[in-house]
Design a protein around this motif. Structure first.
Motif, PDB file in Angstrom:
ATOM      1  N   HIS A  28      42.125 -76.038 -34.854  1.00  0.00           N
ATOM      2  CA  HIS A  28      43.522 -75.609 -34.785  1.00  0.00           C
ATOM      3  C   HIS A  28      44.293 -76.138 -35.982  1.00  0.00           C
ATOM      4  CE1 HIS A  28      47.747 -75.461 -33.524  1.00  0.00           C
ATOM      5  NE2 HIS A  28      47.377 -74.386 -32.858  1.00  0.00           N
ATOM      6  N   ALA A  31      43.574 -74.088 -38.972  1.00  0.00           N
ATOM      7  CA  ALA A  31      44.234 -72.778 -38.941  1.00  0.00           C
ATOM      8  C   ALA A  31      45.713 -72.922 -39.284  1.00  0.00           C
ATOM      9  CB  ALA A  31      44.072 -72.136 -37.566  1.00  0.00           C
ATOM     10  N   GLU A  32      46.336 -73.997 -38.782  1.00  0.00           N
ATOM     11  CA  GLU A  32      47.764 -74.222 -39.040  1.00  0.00           C
ATOM     12  C   GLU A  32      48.044 -74.425 -40.514  1.00  0.00           C
ATOM     13  OE1 GLU A  32      50.514 -76.874 -36.837  1.00  0.00           O
ATOM     14  OE2 GLU A  32      48.825 -77.069 -35.478  1.00  0.00           O
ATOM     15  N   LEU A  41      55.487 -68.970 -43.185  1.00  0.00           N
ATOM     16  CA  LEU A  41      56.537 -69.755 -42.533  1.00  0.00           C
ATOM     17  C   LEU A  41      57.612 -70.199 -43.520  1.00  0.00           C
ATOM     18  CD1 LEU A  41      54.415 -71.804 -39.969  1.00  0.00           C
ATOM     19  CD2 LEU A  41      55.802 -69.784 -39.565  1.00  0.00           C
ATOM     20  N   TYR A 138      41.534 -66.787 -24.737  1.00  0.00           N
ATOM     21  CA  TYR A 138      42.326 -68.028 -24.826  1.00  0.00           C
ATOM     22  C   TYR A 138      42.805 -68.269 -26.262  1.00  0.00           C
ATOM     23  CZ  TYR A 138      42.765 -73.087 -25.610  1.00  0.00           C
ATOM     24  OH  TYR A 138      43.195 -74.324 -26.030  1.00  0.00           O
ATOM     25  N   ARG A 140      43.407 -66.400 -28.804  1.00  0.00           N
ATOM     26  CA  ARG A 140      44.491 -65.564 -29.320  1.00  0.00           C
ATOM     27  C   ARG A 140      45.723 -65.608 -28.408  1.00  0.00           C
ATOM     28  NH1 ARG A 140      45.148 -64.696 -34.374  1.00  0.00           N
ATOM     29  NH2 ARG A 140      47.126 -64.453 -33.313  1.00  0.00           N
ATOM     30  N   GLY A 147      52.291 -71.826 -30.148  1.00  0.00           N
ATOM     31  CA  GLY A 147      52.851 -71.896 -31.493  1.00  0.00           C
ATOM     32  C   GLY A 147      53.397 -70.558 -31.966  1.00  0.00           C
ATOM     33  N   ARG A 185      45.968 -71.961 -17.241  1.00  0.00           N
ATOM     34  CA  ARG A 185      45.077 -73.136 -17.289  1.00  0.00           C
ATOM     35  C   ARG A 185      44.510 -73.448 -15.903  1.00  0.00           C
ATOM     36  NH1 ARG A 185      49.430 -75.396 -20.625  1.00  0.00           N
ATOM     37  NH2 ARG A 185      48.826 -75.171 -22.815  1.00  0.00           N
ATOM     38  N   PHE A 209      38.170 -69.783 -33.525  1.00  0.00           N
ATOM     39  CA  PHE A 209      39.078 -70.367 -34.520  1.00  0.00           C
ATOM     40  C   PHE A 209      38.534 -70.175 -35.932  1.00  0.00           C
ATOM     41  CE2 PHE A 209      41.431 -72.571 -31.166  1.00  0.00           C
ATOM     42  CZ  PHE A 209      42.713 -72.590 -31.700  1.00  0.00           C
ATOM     43  N   PHE A 216      42.274 -65.643 -42.424  1.00  0.00           N
ATOM     44  CA  PHE A 216      43.347 -66.182 -43.276  1.00  0.00           C
ATOM     45  C   PHE A 216      42.858 -66.367 -44.714  1.00  0.00           C
ATOM     46  CE2 PHE A 216      45.127 -68.144 -39.220  1.00  0.00           C
ATOM     47  CZ  PHE A 216      46.132 -67.202 -39.100  1.00  0.00           C
TER      48      PHE A 216
HETATM   49  C1  HEM Z   1      51.112 -72.328 -38.564  1.00  0.00           C
HETATM   50  C2  HEM Z   1      50.365 -71.935 -37.597  1.00  0.00           C
HETATM   51  C3  HEM Z   1      50.379 -72.510 -36.205  1.00  0.00           C
HETATM   52  C4  HEM Z   1      51.264 -73.344 -35.617  1.00  0.00           C
HETATM   53  C5  HEM Z   1      52.545 -73.933 -36.205  1.00  0.00           C
HETATM   54  C6  HEM Z   1      50.799 -73.598 -34.275  1.00  0.00           C
HETATM   55  C7  HEM Z   1      51.412 -74.424 -33.377  1.00  0.00           C
HETATM   56  C8  HEM Z   1      50.998 -74.667 -32.093  1.00  0.00           C
HETATM   57  C9  HEM Z   1      51.644 -75.558 -31.154  1.00  0.00           C
HETATM   58  C10 HEM Z   1      52.900 -76.374 -31.448  1.00  0.00           C
HETATM   59  C11 HEM Z   1      50.948 -75.516 -30.006  1.00  0.00           C
HETATM   60  C12 HEM Z   1      51.224 -76.318 -28.726  1.00  0.00           C
HETATM   61  C13 HEM Z   1      52.306 -75.629 -27.941  1.00  0.00           C
HETATM   62  C14 HEM Z   1      52.325 -76.045 -26.492  1.00  0.00           C
HETATM   63  O1  HEM Z   1      51.799 -77.103 -26.124  1.00  0.00           O
HETATM   64  O2  HEM Z   1      52.861 -75.260 -25.718  1.00  0.00           O
HETATM   65  C15 HEM Z   1      49.868 -74.592 -30.191  1.00  0.00           C
HETATM   66  C16 HEM Z   1      48.941 -74.266 -29.249  1.00  0.00           C
HETATM   67  C17 HEM Z   1      47.924 -73.376 -29.432  1.00  0.00           C
HETATM   68  N1  HEM Z   1      47.620 -72.681 -30.594  1.00  0.00           N
HETATM   69 FE1  HEM Z   1      48.593 -72.824 -32.329  1.00  0.00          FE
HETATM   70  N2  HEM Z   1      49.642 -72.902 -34.058  1.00  0.00           N
HETATM   71  C18 HEM Z   1      49.366 -72.218 -35.211  1.00  0.00           C
HETATM   72  C19 HEM Z   1      48.305 -71.388 -35.443  1.00  0.00           C
HETATM   73  C20 HEM Z   1      47.375 -71.042 -34.500  1.00  0.00           C
HETATM   74  C21 HEM Z   1      46.287 -70.108 -34.706  1.00  0.00           C
HETATM   75  C22 HEM Z   1      46.006 -69.366 -36.005  1.00  0.00           C
HETATM   76  C23 HEM Z   1      45.614 -70.032 -33.534  1.00  0.00           C
HETATM   77  C24 HEM Z   1      44.402 -69.197 -33.172  1.00  0.00           C
HETATM   78  C25 HEM Z   1      44.133 -68.039 -33.659  1.00  0.00           C
HETATM   79  C26 HEM Z   1      46.273 -70.902 -32.575  1.00  0.00           C
HETATM   80  C27 HEM Z   1      45.884 -71.092 -31.273  1.00  0.00           C
HETATM   81  C28 HEM Z   1      46.496 -71.941 -30.374  1.00  0.00           C
HETATM   82  C29 HEM Z   1      46.059 -72.120 -29.007  1.00  0.00           C
HETATM   83  C30 HEM Z   1      44.862 -71.462 -28.345  1.00  0.00           C
HETATM   84  C31 HEM Z   1      46.948 -73.021 -28.416  1.00  0.00           C
HETATM   85  C32 HEM Z   1      46.922 -73.513 -26.977  1.00  0.00           C
HETATM   86  C33 HEM Z   1      46.307 -74.896 -26.887  1.00  0.00           C
HETATM   87  C34 HEM Z   1      46.249 -75.338 -25.418  1.00  0.00           C
HETATM   88  O3  HEM Z   1      47.276 -75.752 -24.916  1.00  0.00           O
HETATM   89  O4  HEM Z   1      45.182 -75.237 -24.820  1.00  0.00           O
HETATM   90  N3  HEM Z   1      47.332 -71.492 -33.195  1.00  0.00           N
HETATM   91  N4  HEM Z   1      49.907 -74.081 -31.475  1.00  0.00           N
END
Ligand code: HEM
Length: 228
Positions: A28, A31-32, A41, A138, A140, A147, A185, A209, A216
């Protein structure tokens, strides 16, 4: 002398939802920190670049949603499958905004992307086992509901969109992501999977991922972006 009470076996694996999140933390973060995401962003992606991203996502979600429907009766897939959160229609709406110009919204035009070809092939192969499909769903949709929500708000601000072109980040059927994600969940955690099957799901999340990361990197190359 009384016989000792049988030992209650302690759970040896974390709940599935925790294993999936913890098992993909490093992926993750990678990817970010992609150049495409960072530039997006910062408001630095041209409309044609964002359209190139959407056209790739369109094929990914077309496969996710097609395979999801075909396997909806599988008890593992049924735990996550929800037509109310499908994204294909939203992507098409957004493409009309971002890919404006004669012929630019021709959705039937093939998308030349080896990264998408590999991703779609993997999603199609995941149809053979519900647990693998769950991993792709999950990665996607839970991401879009996490996020992704913040990303949508930043896009609106940076690109002065006034609500146009960000349907992808809007889930009319999910007014509040948190309770939806909590329910998602709990349904994952209620699945009766062996330790080995949990490990297989986590490995597939990591693969999902990586496939996103490759998408990307491909965009970085196509748009001439590099990491700061
Ligand atoms: C700049 C890009 C990204 C940012 C800033 C970001 C940020 C975040 C944040 C803050 C969370 C936690 C939110 C929460 O707890 O409700 C999260 C969860 C998640 N993100 Fe990202 N994300 C980014 C890119 C991605 C990408 C590209 C993917 C997959 C293709 C992804 C998949 C996920 C998944 C699956 C979760 C859930 C994790 C869980 O609680 O099990 N994210 N993301």
């Amino acid at each position: 002398m009384s016989t000792p009470a049988p030992a209650i076996p302690l759970p040896t694996t974390a709940p599935l939802s925790v294993a999936m999140r913890d098992g993909s933390r490093a992926e993750h973060e990678a990817a970010e920190s992609s150049a495409f995401m960072a530039t997006l962003l910062d408001g630095g992606i041209e409309p044609s670049g964002y359209a190139a991203y959407l056209r790739r996502l369109r094929r990914v979600y077309e496969a996710l949603e097609r395979v999801g429907r075909a396997c909806a009766a599988d008890p593992l897939v049924a735990a996550v499958h929800d037509p109310a959160i499908e994204r294909l229609g939203a992507i098409d709406t957004d493409l009309e905004h971002w890919a404006a110009g004669p012929g630019a919204t021709d959705l039937d035009e093939p998308v030349d992307s080896p990264a998408v070809d590999a991703y779609v092939a993997r999603i199609e192969a995941a149809g053979a086992w519900g647990g693998a499909y769950v991993a792709h769903h999950y990665t996607r949709y839970l991401g879009d509901l996490s996020g992704g929500q913040a990303i949508g708000r930043v896009l609106e601000r940076h690109y002065d969109l006034d609500g146009a072109g960000v349907a992808f980040y809007e889930f009319p059927a999910v007014p509040k992501p948190k309770p939806y994600k909590d329910g998602y969940r709990s349904r994952l955690d209620a699945l009766d999977l062996s330790e080995e099957e949990v490990a297989r799901v986590v490995a597939e999340v990591q693969e999902a991922f990586r496939l996103n990361q490759a998408l990307f990197l491909e965009l970085d190359a196509e748009l001439g972006l590099s990491r700061a």
